[in-house]
Design an enzyme around this catalytic site. Structure first.
Site, mmCIF file in Angstrom:
data_model
loop_
_atom_site.group_PDB
_atom_site.id
_atom_site.type_symbol
_atom_site.label_atom_id
_atom_site.label_comp_id
_atom_site.label_asym_id
_atom_site.label_seq_id
_atom_site.Cartn_x
_atom_site.Cartn_y
_atom_site.Cartn_z
ATOM 1 C CD GLU A 174 4.694 22.094 21.912
ATOM 2 O OE1 GLU A 174 5.197 23.059 21.933
ATOM 3 O OE2 GLU A 174 5.348 20.750 22.461
ATOM 4 C CG HIS A 216 7.298 21.610 25.189
ATOM 5 N ND1 HIS A 216 7.661 20.436 24.065
ATOM 6 C CD2 HIS A 216 8.808 20.970 24.873
ATOM 7 C CE1 HIS A 216 8.540 19.953 23.494
ATOM 8 N NE2 HIS A 216 8.518 19.424 24.967
ATOM 9 C CB CYS A 251 10.892 19.140 22.353
ATOM 10 S SG CYS A 251 12.173 18.510 23.708
#
Lengths: 263, 755
Positions: free
Chosen positions: A234, A232, A115
């Site tokens: 994660e 994302h 990002c």
């Protein structure tokens, strides 16, 4: 820790995805989630404890550090570094640590920009192109589907080519832009790693929710050791969060750096 | 040091109190307290501190009715935020509070909303808590009006702009549209943080000789007298008040948050408080007031953003992203080191004194000195006259039977699902980052948001709620139902309701009819809180929500916190599997009054608000929580605005189409049941204490046994499955259409209006 992966998560002022990245790496490395909710003012909610056999050693690196030890992986996490003032990533690229990131990238370390990290990598010239305001000028926070376009990178070897994965996006400036010539090069060199697509894997042109050229969600550099992506991974590494499609990115890195979790 | 003669009084004009928003009686009270004439600066301090916004002078007496204690309450009202215990073993607590930012948002929606979010976040970390979730409650005029649309767009962007940047997930909220909010939208922001019980900080200035430090942003001329502005009605001339609106810098706040938590964690701080309304004046005098100490601030030491600021400007500035810290002298240097690292200023601006006075100095010259308690505890307490408004009796009796004669129920359901009050708020919450922090395990769109608690197996459920139409037509029931619905939402997610914060939005309390609404609504709320054992741990009152003399519909908004003993027991509202049984829990009465359906058809807010039976409601909560803990439920959804038809449709749509990109269309419903009430009341009445659940057939026996044990009425409606949505009641097919049609209307209506 022996034979594992040494990872750094860089903390800029207003990196706000730093803890999520560290937590995901720890989770995947087999280490208990430390429960840090902040890098530098730690409120310790530790419950699971730390597993000394962890395959991944993760530490935070402050952006003002101008000399850091060698890492296998450097993560530039999500956030709004320097408030995204001026332009996303435009100020962060001048942080002292960025010279080190460039040095280590040249050395072959893996660099993962998520990002805002992707935005910083383009500003720093480690990746081509730029991230513009989203097409509809609105921030977008939702899940998207991605097709893995290249599974022969250190970030995607745990996925299969053509595999469709679901990940969250949360950005206002994810509209990837590159000129036609640059786009052609990316395509020919297999450097487009993730493309937005529909849930069944079709990618009708223009499905990217942010207007990204060629529906590009993530690209690598020429050497293949620097990945920038807007979604994302994660944030989706545990079933309790709604899925684990993001694990592949980190498992791929483990495979590439130290032969994976199993060995 | 020289005395007060150093500041020349400027009280030469006759109505000087007016300039400070005070009444003649209040001015007399000040003179009596001070036993002298206050000077200009002192009067400025009284002006903001005795404003409704800071002193709660018109609401204090009523707020005393609320239950504020309970075994779960660690900190009740009076501090920067309330605190409840979530996990005793881990000593883990939630600090939470909700606050309004209505007036600024009416003038400048983006900054008004953004600074509302920023302000409440500071209240949370002032308690030593790490903010982990934000919610909100928003109200605007009807969306066919360009002004309302503009305010809606700006406010949502502002909420997102601030929250996304600072990296706190916005996990839930509610939005309601009604013409009464045309000129005066409501923006209520709630923040929730986590803190260990022995690490809670308080906003107290203790320890004579301790240093007062002002940290964070520099002080400028923005937002001066915002607190007084918030205590007046709005009118057409308000664009002139744009300078009263503060400007937010979420980047600065993120740094301030990290730096503050770092110095707290290192044990360097004695007490702290954020600077919100009335800036240095309120935080300084409140900290001194709470501790019963005293402190002075030296204006020469305050880092300024602009040159030549007057003393009153510095004291009244509402520049954002500032905190006041009380620090032992030996720790000042260490504090400065930490703030240096974050490129922030930490200035020693004064000292704790012990003389009980809040003193403003410029170097050695004393400009103002007022006993702190005069500014805080000695503010007037007004018990206003209350009078029942005429509309109350009239509208209550209105005949809402028109709905019964309406034949095309499919059409009415479609209209309801596409009306902005019922339709999906996807357009809103997709502008928010709801997943950052990787704790959000139930995202926006279900009845309550659920977060996992790091290092604990438990979960925390959060919801905001209020039905303003009810609160207008019957403030007592409206206030009680707001609590009941918020608790029901939390219980539907499987969590036990723990405590509330509230944000009480009303018109001008000097009008007896408005004050009556306030008294009634808070009475209802207090009774409900007692019945559900969910005490009030703090909140905010916002009066003067009027535009050109017309008051808003009251919005006694609730922010509820609940706890799941095991986060894995959480339940969401969407249907999960074909073949599951759909069951309505609770009793449906012949209640059509005050319904969304009646409003949609007639454009009128009228009729009797549904009755609320606390005992029934409590048993429903007990059922939802126990059924979740024993893993009986596939889904649970509160049955409220729009009634049963809307509730079931929402379960089916979200089950088939959670993301709008992957419509499966296989979790429709073909329901067929019988009952005593009219089809209109069955489908669209808003009887309270009801929920729609779906249960796997092999769990039904145990579920039914639990329902019977708790003496709850229930009605099996049919099964989940198929591409159609059909409702057959007492042998007649009332609704029948493809689920996909309903899904499209519900999911896309708001986005299409806002395109």
């Amino acid at each position: 820790m022996m034979g594992g992966m040494k990872a750094a998560v860089v903390v800029f002022p207003d990196s706000n995805g730093d803890c999520d990245a560290k937590r995901a790496l720890e989770k995947i490395g087999g280490q208990g989630v430390s429960g840090d909710v902040s890098p530098l003012s730690k409120i310790d909610f530790s419950g699971d404890g730390v597993n000394p056999l962890s395959k991944i050693d993760v530490r935070f690196v402050w952006h003002k550090e101008s000399s850091i030890e060698d890492f296998d992986l450097i993560v530039l996490p999500g956030g709004f570094t320097f408030g995204d003032y001026l332009r996303t990533g435009a100020i962060a690229r001048y942080s002292p640590v960025m010279k080190e990131v460039v040095r280590q990238a040249k050395r072959g370390a893996k660099v993962l920009g998520i990002c805002n990290g992707f935005q910083i990598l383009t500003e720093a010239g480690l990746l081509p192109g730029a991230l513009l305001r989203n097409r509809d000028l609105l921030f977008l926070g939702r899940d998207v589907w991605l097709r893995v376009e290249n599974d022969a990178t250190p970030f995607t070897n745990a996925y299969a080519k053509g595999q469709v994965i679901r990940l969250p996006i949360a950005h206002g400036d994810g509209n990837y832009f590159i000129d036609d010539e640059g786009y052609k090069r990316l395509e020919e060199e297999g450097r487009i790693v993730f493309r937005y697509c529909s849930p069944d894997g079709d990618a009708p042109s223009g499905i990217a929710p942010n207007g990204a050229k060629g529906d590009i969600a993530g690209i690598v550099n020429e050497e293949g050791n620097v990945l920038g992506l807007m979604p994302h991974p994660e944030r989706l590494v545990e079933p309790i969060l709604g899925g684990r499609d993001g694990r592949g990115v980190f498992e791929s890195l483990l495979n590439a750096v130290c032969g994976g979790l199993k060995r | 040091m020289t005395g007060l003669g150093g500041a020349k009084p400027r009280l030469d004009s006759t109505n000087v109190w007016k300039e400070h928003g005070l009444t003649e009686e209040e001015y007399a009270r000040i003179e009596t307290l001070m036993q002298r004439e206050p000077n200009y600066l002192e009067l400025s301090l009284f002006g903001v501190m005795w404003s409704e916004h800071c002193s709660y002078k018109n609401s204090r007496a009523q707020l005393r009715k609320f239950p504020v204690t309970g075994p779960q309450v660690v900190q009740g009202p009076g501090e920067n935020a309330g605190v409840v215990r979530l996990d005793a073993e881990r000593k883990l607590c939630a600090a939470f509070k909700m606050e309004s930012h209505n007036h600024p948002s009416a003038i400048e929606p983006y900054q008004g909303a953004a600074t509302g979010v920023g302000g409440i976040i500071r209240d949370i970390f002032a308690m030593g808590a790490r903010p982990v979730a934000s919610l909100n409650s928003l109200r605007f005029g009807s969306l066919d009006d360009a002004r309302a649309k503009g305010l809606f767009r700006g406010v949502v962007a502002g909420v997102g702009g601030y929250g996304n940047c600072i990296g706190i997930p916005t996990v839930g909220g509610e939005t309601f549209f009604h013409p009464s909010y045309h000129g005066n939208p409501l923006v209520n922001a709630m923040c929730v943080g986590l803190v260990e019980e022995d690490k809670i900080f308080k906003g107290q200035a203790t320890g004579v000789g301790n240093i007062v430090m002002l940290v964070g942003a520099r002080t400028g001329r923005d937002g001066i007298k915002g607190a007084s502005f918030a205590s007046e009605e709005l009118s057409d001339s308000d664009p002139d008040k744009r300078p009263n609106v503060q400007v937010g810098d979420p980047f600065m706040e993120k740094l301030l948050l990290e730096a503050s938590l770092e110095v707290l964690e290192a044990g360097l701080v004695v007490g702290l408080q954020d600077l919100g309304a009335a800036g240095l004046t309120s935080s300084g005098s409140e900290m001194a007031g709470r501790a019963g100490s005293g402190l002075y601030i030296d204006l020469d030491k305050v880092p300024l953003r602009e040159k030549a600021m007057e003393a009153w400007e510095i004291m009244l500035s509402e520049s954002q992203e500032r905190m006041l810290m009380i620090v032992e002298p030996s720790k000042v240097e260490e504090i400065q080191k930490v703030f240096d690292k974050w490129d922030l200023i930490a200035a020693a601006v004064g000292e704790v004194t012990g003389d009980g006075c809040f003193t403003v100095r410029k170097g050695e010259v004393v400009l103002a000195s007022v006993p702190a308690e005069f500014l805080t505890d000695k503010a007037p307490v007004n018990i206003r006259p209350a009078a029942e408004p005429e509309y109350f009796r009239v509208l209550k009796k209105a005949d809402c039977s028109e709905l019964r004669g309406y034949g095309n129920w499919t059409d009415l359901l479609k209209k309801l699902l596409s009306s902005p009050n019922i339709a999906s708020k996807r357009w809103v919450y997709e502008q928010y980052d709801s997943t950052i922090g990787t704790n959000t395990v139930v995202r926006p769109g279900s009845d309550a948001a659920v977060l996992r608690l790091p290092g604990s197996g438990k979960g925390m459920a959060l919801a905001t709620d209020c039905n303003s139409r009810y609160a207008y037509l019957d403030p007592w029931r409206g206030g009680a139902i707001a609590v009941a619905e918020a608790a029901r939402n939390v219980a539907a997610s499987g969590a036990k309701p723990l405590a509330i914060t509230n944000c009480l939005n009303f018109g001008n309390p000097e009008k007896p009819e408005i004050y009556w609404q306030f008294v009634q609504a808070t009475d209802g709320m207090a009774e409900a809180c007692k019945a559900f054992s969910t005490p009030v741990t703090g909140g905010n009152v916002s009066f003067y929500n009027e535009y050109d003399g017309r008051a808003i519909y009251p919005a006694p908004t609730i922010g509820m916190v609940g706890v799941l003993e095991n986060v894995e027991d959480r339940v969401t509202s969407d249907f999960k599997a074909e073949g599951d049984l759909v069951v309505l829990v609770g009793e449906t009465l012949e209640e059509l009054g005050a319904s969304e359906a009646h409003f949609l058809l007639t454009g009128k807010d009228e009729g009797e608000v549904p009755v609320l039976d606390f005992e029934k409601e409590k048993r429903l909560h007990a059922f939802l929580v126990e059924a979740a803990e024993t893993r009986l439920l596939a889904s649970a959804h509160d049955c409220s605005d729009g009634g049963l038809a809307v509730a079931v449709a929402e379960c089916a749509i979200t089950g088939s189409d959670a993301t709008r990109s992957a419509f499966k269309g296989d979790l429709g419903a073909a329901l067929d049941w019988a009952g005593d009430v009219s089809p209109a009341a069955m489908l669209f009445g808003e009887s309270q204490s009801r929920a729609v659940i779906s249960v796997s057939p092999d769990k039904w026996q145990a579920t039914e046994a639990l329902l019977k044990k708790l003496s709850l009425a229930y009605t099996p409606l049919g099964k989940v499955g198929g591409a159609a949505f059909s409702l057959r009641y007492n042998g007649a097919v009332l609704v029948d259409c493809p689920l996909e049609d309903l899904a499209g209307l519900w999911s896309d209506s708001v986005s299409e209006i806002m395109r």
